[in-house]
Structure formats: structure tokens, C-alpha cells
Design an enzyme around this catalytic site. Structure first.
Site, PDB file in Angstrom:
ATOM      1  N   GLY A 116       0.860  -1.180   0.000  1.00 38.78           N
ATOM      2  CA  GLY A 116       0.000   0.000   0.000  1.00 38.78           C
ATOM      3  C   GLY A 116       0.887   1.218   0.000  1.00 38.78           C
ATOM      4  N   GLU A 117       0.665   2.107   0.928  1.00 39.35           N
ATOM      5  CA  GLU A 117       1.469   3.330   1.000  1.00 39.35           C
ATOM      6  C   GLU A 117       2.075   3.397   2.406  1.00 39.35           C
ATOM      7  OE1 GLU A 117       3.413   6.636   0.048  1.00 39.35           O
ATOM      8  OE2 GLU A 117       2.129   6.607   1.812  1.00 39.35           O
ATOM      9  N   SER A 118       3.376   3.278   2.472  1.00 40.37           N
ATOM     10  CA  SER A 118       4.016   3.113   3.776  1.00 40.37           C
ATOM     11  C   SER A 118       3.845   4.330   4.691  1.00 40.37           C
ATOM     12  CB  SER A 118       5.503   2.787   3.592  1.00 40.37           C
ATOM     13  OG  SER A 118       6.131   3.769   2.784  1.00 40.37           O
ATOM     14  N   CYS A 134       6.185  -5.192   0.289  1.00 42.78           N
ATOM     15  CA  CYS A 134       6.272  -3.879  -0.338  1.00 42.78           C
ATOM     16  C   CYS A 134       6.226  -2.755   0.690  1.00 42.78           C
ATOM     17  CB  CYS A 134       5.189  -3.779  -1.403  1.00 42.78           C
ATOM     18  SG  CYS A 134       5.576  -2.589  -2.666  1.00 42.78           S
ATOM     19  N   ARG A 152      12.802   3.386  -1.498  1.00 45.40           N
ATOM     20  CA  ARG A 152      11.379   3.446  -1.900  1.00 45.40           C
ATOM     21  C   ARG A 152      11.257   3.769  -3.381  1.00 45.40           C
ATOM     22  NH1 ARG A 152       7.776   7.495   1.268  1.00 45.40           N
ATOM     23  NH2 ARG A 152       6.136   6.362   0.202  1.00 45.40           N
ATOM     24  N   ILE A 209       4.820  -3.320  -7.774  1.00 42.33           N
ATOM     25  CA  ILE A 209       3.993  -2.128  -7.962  1.00 42.33           C
ATOM     26  C   ILE A 209       4.629  -0.972  -7.199  1.00 42.33           C
ATOM     27  CG2 ILE A 209       1.697  -1.097  -7.657  1.00 42.33           C
ATOM     28  CD1 ILE A 209       0.604  -3.996  -7.567  1.00 42.33           C
ATOM     29  N   ARG A 210       5.137  -0.010  -7.945  1.00 46.82           N
ATOM     30  CA  ARG A 210       5.869   1.106  -7.314  1.00 46.82           C
ATOM     31  C   ARG A 210       6.726   0.585  -6.149  1.00 46.82           C
ATOM     32  NH1 ARG A 210       5.158   6.132  -8.216  1.00 46.82           N
ATOM     33  NH2 ARG A 210       5.139   6.850  -6.080  1.00 46.82           N
ATOM     34  N   HIS A 223       4.731  -8.644  -4.632  1.00 50.73           N
ATOM     35  CA  HIS A 223       3.412  -8.971  -4.056  1.00 50.73           C
ATOM     36  C   HIS A 223       2.987 -10.403  -4.358  1.00 50.73           C
ATOM     37  CE1 HIS A 223       2.129  -4.810  -3.034  1.00 50.73           C
ATOM     38  NE2 HIS A 223       2.948  -4.489  -4.017  1.00 50.73           N
ATOM     39  N   GLU A 233       0.841 -12.017  -2.914  1.00 46.97           N
ATOM     40  CA  GLU A 233      -0.615 -12.109  -2.693  1.00 46.97           C
ATOM     41  C   GLU A 233      -1.408 -11.716  -3.947  1.00 46.97           C
ATOM     42  OE1 GLU A 233       1.286  -9.731  -1.780  1.00 46.97           O
ATOM     43  OE2 GLU A 233       0.240  -7.808  -1.860  1.00 46.97           O
TER      44      GLU A 233
HETATM   45  N1  GLN Z   1       5.502   2.889  -3.075  1.00 46.10           N
HETATM   46  C1  GLN Z   1       4.871   2.443  -1.876  1.00 46.10           C
HETATM   47  C2  GLN Z   1       5.494   3.092  -0.653  1.00 46.10           C
HETATM   48  O1  GLN Z   1       6.508   3.692  -0.746  1.00 46.10           O
HETATM   49  C3  GLN Z   1       4.932   0.923  -1.744  1.00 46.10           C
HETATM   50  C4  GLN Z   1       4.224   0.303  -2.906  1.00 46.10           C
HETATM   51  C5  GLN Z   1       3.476  -0.945  -2.585  1.00 46.10           C
HETATM   52  O2  GLN Z   1       3.279  -1.321  -1.432  1.00 46.10           O
HETATM   53  N2  GLN Z   1       2.963  -1.564  -3.625  1.00 46.10           N
HETATM   54  O3  GLN Z   1       4.959   2.988   0.400  1.00 46.10           O
END
Ligand code: GLN
Length: 189
Positions: free
Chosen positions: A47-49, A79, A106, A133-134, A168, A170
């Protein structure tokens, strides 16, 4: 076996599906009251840390989680979860739980490669379809053992009871990384 899945933000349902398919029971953790001693292991999803770290703090989960991990609670971070576990972040002023001796970059693959698939070889598992993913990668594995690399970058690592992937598992139908975590909890991996 009961797995606590942090469900504050991000791709947590997919982890629950994977662990349920493997016969483990899952409980979502959203607030302090959800984080009981009932869990054999916990998952920090993608997700977004920064958002997740702030929410952990706001919900009063941050210190208890950190203490539990330091006390030996098995944890699997994917991630953003890897970012939360890292002791050092190269390109971010924050450091979150800081329980795992890795240096993480990151959004390490830049914009063009925001999202991609690559086949990797995971130690103890074999060839694995990795979805990024990113994604971050691990610049320095420190005391953690490298479990997988892609193009020379570390994308999966383990340090005792802590497992983390930059990708990921999952989001694939392949349950072997989740199965590995369950074995890790049982002391069989
Ligand atoms: N780019 C996200 C972050 O820095 C991590 C990406 C992800 O969990 N798919 O938190």
C-alpha cells in the site's frame, strides 16, 4: 494457526485469501483492541508506507507492534510492509518500525517501471512470478539473509522471524511464499 493481517490500508484482503486458502485463520487488525495475543504471526501488506505508518501511530498500534516483533512475533511484510520494517530508508526521512536490519530504497524502479512482473528464484521456494507495484528494493541486506534478487537487486529477505518481499505474492495465484511464512512460524523453514 491464526494470522493477524494489518488492515489499515492497502492490499490486505489478498493476503487473507492466500492464508485462508492454505487453511490458516485470519483476523484483521485495525485498532489497538484487535491486536491481541491470539496471533501466531502478522502481515504488513502493500500500500502506501507513509499512510500506514501514520495510521499505526494514530491507532496506538505502533509501539505494541514494534515490541511484539522485537519479542519474536513472526512478521511478513510485502512492499510497503518491507518499508515499515526497515531500519534504514535511503530516500525517505522517515523510519518506521525499524526492526529489520535492511536498507530500503522506496519507489526504486522509477516511473517507467512503476509496475512490472519478473521471474525470480526464491531461496527455499524456487522460481516465482514476482509482481512489483511502485516497489522498493533492498539496497543492503545487513544481518538479513537474501532470499531473492531481480537484476542484482535484493527483493526478498529474511531475518529470523521476519520475512519481507519487495513484490506482491498475494497478487498471484502462487501460494508458496505464504506457505513458507506458515512453515517459518512452525519452525519448519
Ligand atoms: N511505493 C509504496 C510506498 O513507498 C509501496 C508500494 C506498494 O506497497 N505496492 O509505500
Amino acid at each position: 494457526m491464526k494470522i493477524g493481517v494489518f488492515a489499515l490500508q492497502g492490499a490486505f484482503i489478498e493476503h487473507e485469501r492466500a492464508f485462508s486458502a492454505l487453511g490458516a485463520e485470519c483476523g484483521e487488525i485495525r485498532c489497538r483492541a484487535d491486536f491481541t495475543g491470539a496471533f501466531d504471526g502478522v502481515v504488513l501488506p502493500g500500500g502506501e508506507s507513509t499512510v500506514q505508518g501514520k495510521l499505526l501511530r494514530e491507532e496506538g498500534l505502533f509501539a505494541p507492534l514494534r515490541e511484539a516483533i522485537e519479542g519474536g512475533l513472526p512478521v511478513f511484510g510485502t512492499c510497503a510492509g518491507l518499508i515499515l520494517l526497515a531500519k534504514r530508508l535511503t530516500n525517505d526521512a522517515n523510519v518506521w518500525l525499524a526492526t529489520m536490519d535492511v536498507t530500503v530504497r522506496r519507489n526504486a524502479y522509477g516511473r517507467q517501471l512503476g509496475s512490472f512482473r519478473a521471474e525470480t528464484e526464491v531461496k527455499g521456494i524456487g522460481k516465482f512470478p514476482a509482481v512489483f507495484i511502485r516497489a522498493p528494493y533492498i539496497e543492503e541486506a545487513g544481518a538479513a539473509e537474501t532470499l531473492a534478487t531481480v537484476d542484482g537487486k535484493v527483493v526478498a529477505a529474511r531475518q529470523g522471524h521476519m520475512l519481507a518481499t519487495a513484490f506482491h505474492p498475494e497478487l498471484t495465484d502462487d501460494l508458496r511464499v505464504h506457505a513458507y511464512f506458515l512453515k517459518m512460524i512452525e519452525g519448519k523453514a
